[in-house]
Scaffold this active site. Structure first.
Site, PDB file in Angstrom:
ATOM      1  N   GLU A 178      35.192  33.936  28.440  1.00 16.68           N
ATOM      2  CA  GLU A 178      36.248  34.911  28.672  1.00 16.68           C
ATOM      3  C   GLU A 178      37.484  34.202  29.230  1.00 16.68           C
ATOM      4  O   GLU A 178      37.555  33.947  30.437  1.00 16.68           O
ATOM      5  CB  GLU A 178      35.781  35.966  29.678  1.00 16.68           C
ATOM      6  CG  GLU A 178      34.584  36.762  29.210  1.00 16.68           C
ATOM      7  CD  GLU A 178      34.589  38.178  29.768  1.00 16.68           C
ATOM      8  OE1 GLU A 178      34.427  39.099  28.980  1.00 16.68           O
ATOM      9  OE2 GLU A 178      34.784  38.352  30.984  1.00 16.68           O
ATOM     10  N   SER A 233      40.196  41.331  25.754  1.00 16.72           N
ATOM     11  CA  SER A 233      40.964  42.255  24.912  1.00 16.72           C
ATOM     12  C   SER A 233      40.406  42.391  23.492  1.00 16.72           C
ATOM     13  O   SER A 233      41.157  42.435  22.523  1.00 16.72           O
ATOM     14  CB  SER A 233      42.435  41.844  24.880  1.00 16.72           C
ATOM     15  OG  SER A 233      42.991  41.907  26.186  1.00 16.72           O
ATOM     16  N   GLU A 263      36.560  38.498  37.456  1.00 21.80           N
ATOM     17  CA  GLU A 263      37.035  39.342  38.567  1.00 21.80           C
ATOM     18  C   GLU A 263      36.213  39.065  39.829  1.00 21.80           C
ATOM     19  O   GLU A 263      36.737  39.126  40.935  1.00 21.80           O
ATOM     20  CB  GLU A 263      36.984  40.823  38.150  1.00 21.80           C
ATOM     21  CG  GLU A 263      38.118  41.146  37.183  1.00 21.80           C
ATOM     22  CD  GLU A 263      37.818  42.215  36.147  1.00 21.80           C
ATOM     23  OE1 GLU A 263      36.903  43.026  36.354  1.00 21.80           O
ATOM     24  OE2 GLU A 263      38.510  42.221  35.103  1.00 21.80           O
ATOM     25  N   LYS A 291      33.402  48.111  34.227  1.00 26.04           N
ATOM     26  CA  LYS A 291      34.081  47.761  35.486  1.00 26.04           C
ATOM     27  C   LYS A 291      33.962  48.929  36.482  1.00 26.04           C
ATOM     28  O   LYS A 291      32.903  49.536  36.574  1.00 26.04           O
ATOM     29  CB  LYS A 291      35.540  47.389  35.226  1.00 26.04           C
ATOM     30  CG  LYS A 291      35.687  46.349  34.121  1.00 26.04           C
ATOM     31  CD  LYS A 291      37.047  45.756  34.058  1.00 26.04           C
ATOM     32  CE  LYS A 291      37.155  44.910  32.806  1.00 26.04           C
ATOM     33  NZ  LYS A 291      38.135  43.846  32.895  1.00 26.04           N
ATOM     34  N   ASN A 348      31.483  46.392  29.379  1.00 28.35           N
ATOM     35  CA  ASN A 348      31.647  46.287  30.830  1.00 28.35           C
ATOM     36  C   ASN A 348      32.600  47.387  31.293  1.00 28.35           C
ATOM     37  O   ASN A 348      33.805  47.304  31.069  1.00 28.35           O
ATOM     38  CB  ASN A 348      32.214  44.894  31.167  1.00 28.35           C
ATOM     39  CG  ASN A 348      32.558  44.755  32.641  1.00 28.35           C
ATOM     40  OD1 ASN A 348      32.094  45.545  33.476  1.00 28.35           O
ATOM     41  ND2 ASN A 348      33.366  43.761  32.974  1.00 28.35           N
ATOM     42  N   HIS A 351      31.551  37.103  36.494  1.00 31.23           N
ATOM     43  CA  HIS A 351      32.729  37.646  35.809  1.00 31.23           C
ATOM     44  C   HIS A 351      33.981  37.124  36.522  1.00 31.23           C
ATOM     45  O   HIS A 351      33.972  36.942  37.745  1.00 31.23           O
ATOM     46  CB  HIS A 351      32.685  39.177  35.843  1.00 31.23           C
ATOM     47  CG  HIS A 351      33.726  39.795  34.950  1.00 31.23           C
ATOM     48  ND1 HIS A 351      35.036  39.935  35.342  1.00 31.23           N
ATOM     49  CD2 HIS A 351      33.645  40.283  33.683  1.00 31.23           C
ATOM     50  CE1 HIS A 351      35.719  40.491  34.344  1.00 31.23           C
ATOM     51  NE2 HIS A 351      34.906  40.712  33.324  1.00 31.23           N
TER      52      HIS A 351
HETATM   53  C1  PEP Z   1      35.840  42.158  30.522  1.00 30.77           C
HETATM   54  O1  PEP Z   1      35.889  43.016  31.383  1.00 30.77           O
HETATM   55  O2  PEP Z   1      34.926  41.336  30.544  1.00 30.77           O
HETATM   56  C2  PEP Z   1      36.888  42.158  29.485  1.00 30.77           C
HETATM   57  C3  PEP Z   1      36.840  41.233  28.570  1.00 30.77           C
HETATM   58  O3  PEP Z   1      37.852  43.137  29.560  1.00 30.77           O
HETATM   59  P1  PEP Z   1      38.897  43.563  28.400  1.00 30.77           P
HETATM   60  O4  PEP Z   1      38.123  43.755  27.129  1.00 30.77           O
HETATM   61  O5  PEP Z   1      39.508  44.829  28.899  1.00 30.77           O
HETATM   62  O6  PEP Z   1      39.893  42.445  28.276  1.00 30.77           O
END
Ligand code: PEP
Length: 252
Positions: free
Chosen positions: A167, A213, A97, A11, A9, A95
């Site tokens: 997540e 992460s 966000e 973003k 992703n 997601h």
């Molecule tokens: C994500 O954007 O879904 C995500 C898990 O980001 P990150 O790996 O940076 O935590």
């Protein structure tokens, strides 16, 4: 046997087609021999033209969001029809966000999900708890609520076409990863919900990715867990070498 799926992703990064192309041209040779892992890059809408670059490779493309109508007066929204027409295969829905910053709720995500399925786009649906939920021992309650709201009215046949991304919001972009045990416990709970709402066979066949992460140094430990079928990766998907290492860690 569930085939692991790794999503990158991006973003709101690498949205300029030249930058996206550069990244993909570095990634393609690094992962060309990877088998039995589904690889999906999820760029900003402005870089979806990379669909042409991945043709004939083992990489697929997804969108970060979509609306639940095909056309009309919806300024700023993206139609699932447009995504389908340009060859986009996957779409990320719900997601955290989108949920937190843009106030998307389960009801809206459910409408988008039903539309995506009707258009034969493959949905990657995100669910996860906030830190305060976890600290108050409410993780399962939150996950159950999101599961029931988001998958309301989704048939047994449809649920097997969905990838669920667990997540934990406190682990996204923070550098704090859930331990493999913490993640697997929630994945197992999601499988239990699938079993209760559908049946055991369905529960065993749905892929559940972990996101939060994921990095090259923690990926293989996470992916070795029984209920974790790959990952949805943000930050580490922006670097070809890091992302390729994570993809390779998912090979069983
Ligand atoms: C994500 O954007 O879904 C995500 C898990 O980001 P990150 O790996 O940076 O935590």
């Amino acid at each position: 046997m569930r085939i692991p799926i790794i999503g990158g992703n991006w973003k709101m990064h690498r949205g300029i087609p030249k930058d996206a192309k550069e990244m993909l041209e570095a990634l393609i040779p690094l992962v060309k021999d990877v088998r039995n892992v589904d690889i999906v890059i999820v760029p900003p809408f402005t870089a979806l033209s990379i669909i042409d670059i991945v043709e004939g490779t083992n990489i697929k493309i997804g969108a970060q969001n979509m609306y639940f109508e095909e056309k009309g007066a919806f300024t700023g929204e993206i139609s699932p029809l447009f995504l389908k027409e340009i060859g986009c295969e996957y779409v990320v829905l719900g997601h955290s966000e989108r949920r937190d910053i843009f106030k998307e709720n389960d009801e809206l995500i459910n409408k988008k999900l039903k539309k995506a399925l009707s258009m034969e786009l493959k949905p990657i649906v995100c669910i996860g708890e906030h830190l305060e939920d976890r600290e108050q021992g409410k993780t399962k309650e939150i996950i159950k609520g999101q599961f029931e709201g988001t998958f309301n009215g989704i048939s047994k046949e449809e649920i097997t076409k969905i990838v669920i991304a667990y997540e934990p919001i406190w682990a996204i972009g923070t550098g704090k990863t859930a331990t493999p045990e913490q993640a697997d416990e929630v994945h197992q709970y999601i499988r239990e919900l699938l079993g209760n709402n559908y049946d055991k066979q369905t529960a065993e066949s749905v892929r559940i990715q972990y996101g939060g992460s994921v990095k090259p140094n923690n990926a293989s430990e996470l992916f070795q867990k029984e209920n974790i079928d790959g990952g949805l990766v943000g930050g580490a998907s922006l670097d070809a070498n890091s992302f390729a290492d994570i993809i390779k860690a998912a090979q069983k």
